[in-house]
Design a protein around this motif. Structure first.
Motif, PDB file in Angstrom:
ATOM      1  N   ASP A  99       5.018   1.643   8.240  1.00 25.00           N
ATOM      2  CA  ASP A  99       4.042   2.413   7.459  1.00 25.00           C
ATOM      3  C   ASP A  99       3.075   1.484   6.738  1.00 25.00           C
ATOM      4  O   ASP A  99       1.862   1.741   6.688  1.00 25.00           O
ATOM      5  CB  ASP A  99       4.755   3.306   6.442  1.00 25.00           C
ATOM      6  CG  ASP A  99       5.635   4.341   7.107  1.00 25.00           C
ATOM      7  OD1 ASP A  99       5.104   5.293   7.687  1.00 25.00           O
ATOM      8  OD2 ASP A  99       6.870   4.173   7.056  1.00 25.00           O
ATOM      9  N   GLU A 100       3.608   0.411   6.176  1.00 26.88           N
ATOM     10  CA  GLU A 100       2.752  -0.553   5.476  1.00 26.88           C
ATOM     11  C   GLU A 100       1.797  -1.230   6.446  1.00 26.88           C
ATOM     12  O   GLU A 100       0.611  -1.417   6.144  1.00 26.88           O
ATOM     13  CB  GLU A 100       3.611  -1.596   4.753  1.00 26.88           C
ATOM     14  CG  GLU A 100       2.817  -2.636   3.999  1.00 26.88           C
ATOM     15  CD  GLU A 100       2.091  -2.100   2.772  1.00 26.88           C
ATOM     16  OE1 GLU A 100       1.215  -2.824   2.258  1.00 26.88           O
ATOM     17  OE2 GLU A 100       2.372  -0.975   2.318  1.00 26.88           O
ATOM     18  N   LEU A 107       0.815  -1.215   0.000  1.00 23.86           N
ATOM     19  CA  LEU A 107       0.000   0.000   0.000  1.00 23.86           C
ATOM     20  C   LEU A 107       0.850   1.267   0.000  1.00 23.86           C
ATOM     21  O   LEU A 107       0.430   2.290  -0.559  1.00 23.86           O
ATOM     22  CB  LEU A 107      -0.949  -0.012   1.197  1.00 23.86           C
ATOM     23  CG  LEU A 107      -2.002  -1.133   1.174  1.00 23.86           C
ATOM     24  CD1 LEU A 107      -2.781  -1.144   2.483  1.00 23.86           C
ATOM     25  CD2 LEU A 107      -2.928  -0.997  -0.014  1.00 23.86           C
ATOM     26  N   VAL A 108       2.034   1.218   0.611  1.00 24.45           N
ATOM     27  CA  VAL A 108       2.895   2.410   0.601  1.00 24.45           C
ATOM     28  C   VAL A 108       3.402   2.718  -0.804  1.00 24.45           C
ATOM     29  O   VAL A 108       3.716   3.871  -1.116  1.00 24.45           O
ATOM     30  CB  VAL A 108       4.083   2.293   1.587  1.00 24.45           C
ATOM     31  CG1 VAL A 108       3.594   2.265   3.023  1.00 24.45           C
ATOM     32  CG2 VAL A 108       4.963   1.097   1.278  1.00 24.45           C
ATOM     33  N   ASN A 109       3.479   1.700  -1.638  1.00 29.06           N
ATOM     34  CA  ASN A 109       3.848   1.907  -3.033  1.00 29.06           C
ATOM     35  C   ASN A 109       2.655   2.468  -3.805  1.00 29.06           C
ATOM     36  O   ASN A 109       2.779   3.445  -4.556  1.00 29.06           O
ATOM     37  CB  ASN A 109       4.314   0.583  -3.635  1.00 29.06           C
ATOM     38  CG  ASN A 109       4.966   0.752  -4.985  1.00 29.06           C
ATOM     39  OD1 ASN A 109       4.530   1.544  -5.797  1.00 29.06           O
ATOM     40  ND2 ASN A 109       6.010   0.002  -5.227  1.00 29.06           N
ATOM     41  N   ILE A 110       1.500   1.866  -3.596  1.00 27.75           N
ATOM     42  CA  ILE A 110       0.290   2.295  -4.300  1.00 27.75           C
ATOM     43  C   ILE A 110      -0.035   3.756  -3.989  1.00 27.75           C
ATOM     44  O   ILE A 110      -0.562   4.480  -4.838  1.00 27.75           O
ATOM     45  CB  ILE A 110      -0.881   1.362  -3.926  1.00 27.75           C
ATOM     46  CG1 ILE A 110      -0.598  -0.054  -4.458  1.00 27.75           C
ATOM     47  CG2 ILE A 110      -2.202   1.885  -4.466  1.00 27.75           C
ATOM     48  CD1 ILE A 110      -1.487  -1.128  -3.868  1.00 27.75           C
ATOM     49  N   ALA A 111       0.321   4.214  -2.791  1.00 21.24           N
ATOM     50  CA  ALA A 111       0.080   5.612  -2.416  1.00 21.24           C
ATOM     51  C   ALA A 111       0.766   6.587  -3.358  1.00 21.24           C
ATOM     52  O   ALA A 111       0.377   7.756  -3.444  1.00 21.24           O
ATOM     53  CB  ALA A 111       0.546   5.852  -0.984  1.00 21.24           C
ATOM     54  N   ASN A 112       1.764   6.127  -4.097  1.00 19.00           N
ATOM     55  CA  ASN A 112       2.512   6.996  -5.024  1.00 19.00           C
ATOM     56  C   ASN A 112       1.998   6.948  -6.457  1.00 19.00           C
ATOM     57  O   ASN A 112       2.594   7.574  -7.339  1.00 19.00           O
ATOM     58  CB  ASN A 112       3.988   6.591  -5.008  1.00 19.00           C
ATOM     59  CG  ASN A 112       4.649   6.966  -3.704  1.00 19.00           C
ATOM     60  OD1 ASN A 112       4.737   8.129  -3.360  1.00 19.00           O
ATOM     61  ND2 ASN A 112       5.106   5.969  -2.971  1.00 19.00           N
ATOM     62  N   PRO A 147      12.354   4.001  -0.462  1.00 20.71           N
ATOM     63  CA  PRO A 147      13.479   3.587   0.383  1.00 20.71           C
ATOM     64  C   PRO A 147      13.082   2.417   1.276  1.00 20.71           C
ATOM     65  O   PRO A 147      11.897   2.141   1.478  1.00 20.71           O
ATOM     66  CB  PRO A 147      13.747   4.839   1.221  1.00 20.71           C
ATOM     67  CG  PRO A 147      12.396   5.484   1.344  1.00 20.71           C
ATOM     68  CD  PRO A 147      11.712   5.230   0.022  1.00 20.71           C
ATOM     69  N   HIS A 148      14.070   1.741   1.802  1.00 18.05           N
ATOM     70  CA  HIS A 148      13.808   0.707   2.791  1.00 18.05           C
ATOM     71  C   HIS A 148      13.397   1.365   4.111  1.00 18.05           C
ATOM     72  O   HIS A 148      13.590   2.566   4.302  1.00 18.05           O
ATOM     73  CB  HIS A 148      15.055  -0.162   2.988  1.00 18.05           C
ATOM     74  CG  HIS A 148      15.372  -0.995   1.794  1.00 18.05           C
ATOM     75  ND1 HIS A 148      14.684  -2.130   1.461  1.00 18.05           N
ATOM     76  CD2 HIS A 148      16.306  -0.821   0.818  1.00 18.05           C
ATOM     77  CE1 HIS A 148      15.172  -2.638   0.355  1.00 18.05           C
ATOM     78  NE2 HIS A 148      16.160  -1.866  -0.065  1.00 18.05           N
ATOM     79  N   LEU A 165      -2.834 -12.165   3.372  1.00 21.05           N
ATOM     80  CA  LEU A 165      -2.150 -10.916   3.054  1.00 21.05           C
ATOM     81  C   LEU A 165      -0.875 -10.854   3.878  1.00 21.05           C
ATOM     82  O   LEU A 165      -0.880 -11.182   5.065  1.00 21.05           O
ATOM     83  CB  LEU A 165      -3.013  -9.705   3.403  1.00 21.05           C
ATOM     84  CG  LEU A 165      -4.374  -9.574   2.727  1.00 21.05           C
ATOM     85  CD1 LEU A 165      -5.053  -8.280   3.167  1.00 21.05           C
ATOM     86  CD2 LEU A 165      -4.266  -9.620   1.214  1.00 21.05           C
ATOM     87  N   TYR A 166       0.214 -10.421   3.247  1.00 18.88           N
ATOM     88  CA  TYR A 166       1.485 -10.286   3.942  1.00 18.88           C
ATOM     89  C   TYR A 166       2.043  -8.888   3.727  1.00 18.88           C
ATOM     90  O   TYR A 166       1.701  -8.204   2.764  1.00 18.88           O
ATOM     91  CB  TYR A 166       2.477 -11.358   3.482  1.00 18.88           C
ATOM     92  CG  TYR A 166       1.977 -12.744   3.795  1.00 18.88           C
ATOM     93  CD1 TYR A 166       1.737 -13.124   5.113  1.00 18.88           C
ATOM     94  CD2 TYR A 166       1.701 -13.652   2.784  1.00 18.88           C
ATOM     95  CE1 TYR A 166       1.237 -14.389   5.409  1.00 18.88           C
ATOM     96  CE2 TYR A 166       1.205 -14.919   3.083  1.00 18.88           C
ATOM     97  CZ  TYR A 166       0.984 -15.279   4.386  1.00 18.88           C
ATOM     98  OH  TYR A 166       0.481 -16.518   4.688  1.00 18.88           O
ATOM     99  N   VAL A 167       2.920  -8.479   4.622  1.00 14.81           N
ATOM    100  CA  VAL A 167       3.475  -7.131   4.605  1.00 14.81           C
ATOM    101  C   VAL A 167       4.685  -7.078   3.679  1.00 14.81           C
ATOM    102  O   VAL A 167       5.594  -7.904   3.781  1.00 14.81           O
ATOM    103  CB  VAL A 167       3.885  -6.699   6.029  1.00 14.81           C
ATOM    104  CG1 VAL A 167       4.622  -5.363   6.000  1.00 14.81           C
ATOM    105  CG2 VAL A 167       2.653  -6.610   6.919  1.00 14.81           C
ATOM    106  N   GLY A 168       4.679  -6.117   2.796  1.00  9.00           N
ATOM    107  CA  GLY A 168       5.806  -5.844   1.921  1.00  9.00           C
ATOM    108  C   GLY A 168       5.691  -4.421   1.420  1.00  9.00           C
ATOM    109  O   GLY A 168       4.590  -3.862   1.388  1.00  9.00           O
ATOM    110  N   THR A 169       6.808  -3.829   1.018  1.00  7.71           N
ATOM    111  CA  THR A 169       6.786  -2.430   0.597  1.00  7.71           C
ATOM    112  C   THR A 169       7.265  -2.204  -0.834  1.00  7.71           C
ATOM    113  O   THR A 169       7.086  -1.124  -1.364  1.00  7.71           O
ATOM    114  CB  THR A 169       7.670  -1.588   1.527  1.00  7.71           C
ATOM    115  OG1 THR A 169       9.023  -2.028   1.401  1.00  7.71           O
ATOM    116  CG2 THR A 169       7.202  -1.685   2.971  1.00  7.71           C
ATOM    117  N   ASP A 170       7.895  -3.198  -1.436  1.00  8.41           N
ATOM    118  CA  ASP A 170       8.489  -3.046  -2.770  1.00  8.41           C
ATOM    119  C   ASP A 170       9.604  -2.001  -2.742  1.00  8.41           C
ATOM    120  O   ASP A 170       9.849  -1.309  -3.723  1.00  8.41           O
ATOM    121  CB  ASP A 170       7.424  -2.679  -3.798  1.00  8.41           C
ATOM    122  CG  ASP A 170       7.779  -3.174  -5.198  1.00  8.41           C
ATOM    123  OD1 ASP A 170       8.550  -4.143  -5.308  1.00  8.41           O
ATOM    124  OD2 ASP A 170       7.283  -2.602  -6.182  1.00  8.41           O
TER     125      ASP A 170
END
Length: 201
Positions: free
Chosen positions: A133-134, A72-77, A127-128, A116-121
């Motif tokens: 946030d995710e 989701l933190v990626n999709i926010a962009n 950034p890592h 569902l699992y947590v990941g940020t891409d």
């Protein structure tokens, strides 16, 4: 533009099967809708992003045990990415549309029992260091505190075939002053992080 998948379905199935025969898992990074039916039928193991998951695909994804890593933190962009794509208006509009529907689609996947699992891409556009946030973003779309914690720790480890907190397992854990089961904001302030028995913080 034409977004029809460019691979024959039988070749895709064979490729996924070969990966599985070699002991690998297949994670597919897919934003759009068109590629998902063939990928699901081929038996991929996880779908990263999942913004293209439609209601018609939910039951099949759940029945096959395919996991989704929403990022989701990626999709926010997506709006930012769309704004940078001035030469590609069809792509830009698609990214904006996928962002608008993403929370509902991921919530539908959760309600359908899809893991569902947590990941940020992270590592490309992002950034890592965005895992918390995710996790908070997953909570914002309706996951319970416990399900968020599981998605970012013991359930994710289990999915990867890693042991949890059992005798003889690698000592991987985080220590907090406050209980994140009560309030996920505690995840922002770890007291200690232990990886394979070594205190890294």
């Amino acid at each position: 533009g034409d977004l029809t998948p460019c691979w024959p379905a039988d070749v895709l199935c064979e490729a996924v099967q070969r990966a599985h025969d070699g002991g690998a898992r297949v994670a597919v990074h897919v934003f759009g809708e068109e590629a998902l039916p063939d990928l699901i039928a081929a038996g991929v193991d996880s779908i990263e992003h999942g913004t293209g998951i439609s209601a018609e695909l939910l039951d099949d994804i759940a029945a096959r045990g395919i996991a989704v890593v929403p990022t989701l933190v990626n999709i926010a962009n997506f709006d930012k990415f769309a704004g940078q794509a001035t030469k590609y208006p069809v792509y830009a509009e698609r990214m904006r549309r996928l962002k608008r529907g993403s929370a509902a689609r991921i919530r539908d996947a959760y309600d359908a029992g899809i893991p569902l699992y947590v990941g940020t891409d992270a590592g490309g556009q992002l950034p890592h260091g965005l895992v918390v946030d995710e996790m908070l973003a997953l909570h914002d779309i309706g996951l319970s505190n416990l399900d968020v914690l599981a998605a970012g720790s013991w359930k994710a480890r289990e999915w990867f075939g890693l042991p949890g907190l059992v005798e003889g397992a690698p000592a991987d854990f985080v220590v907090y002053d406050d209980d994140p089961r009560a309030d996920l904001i505690a995840l922002r302030s770890p007291r200690h992080i232990v990886v394979r028995g070594n205190v890294v913080r």
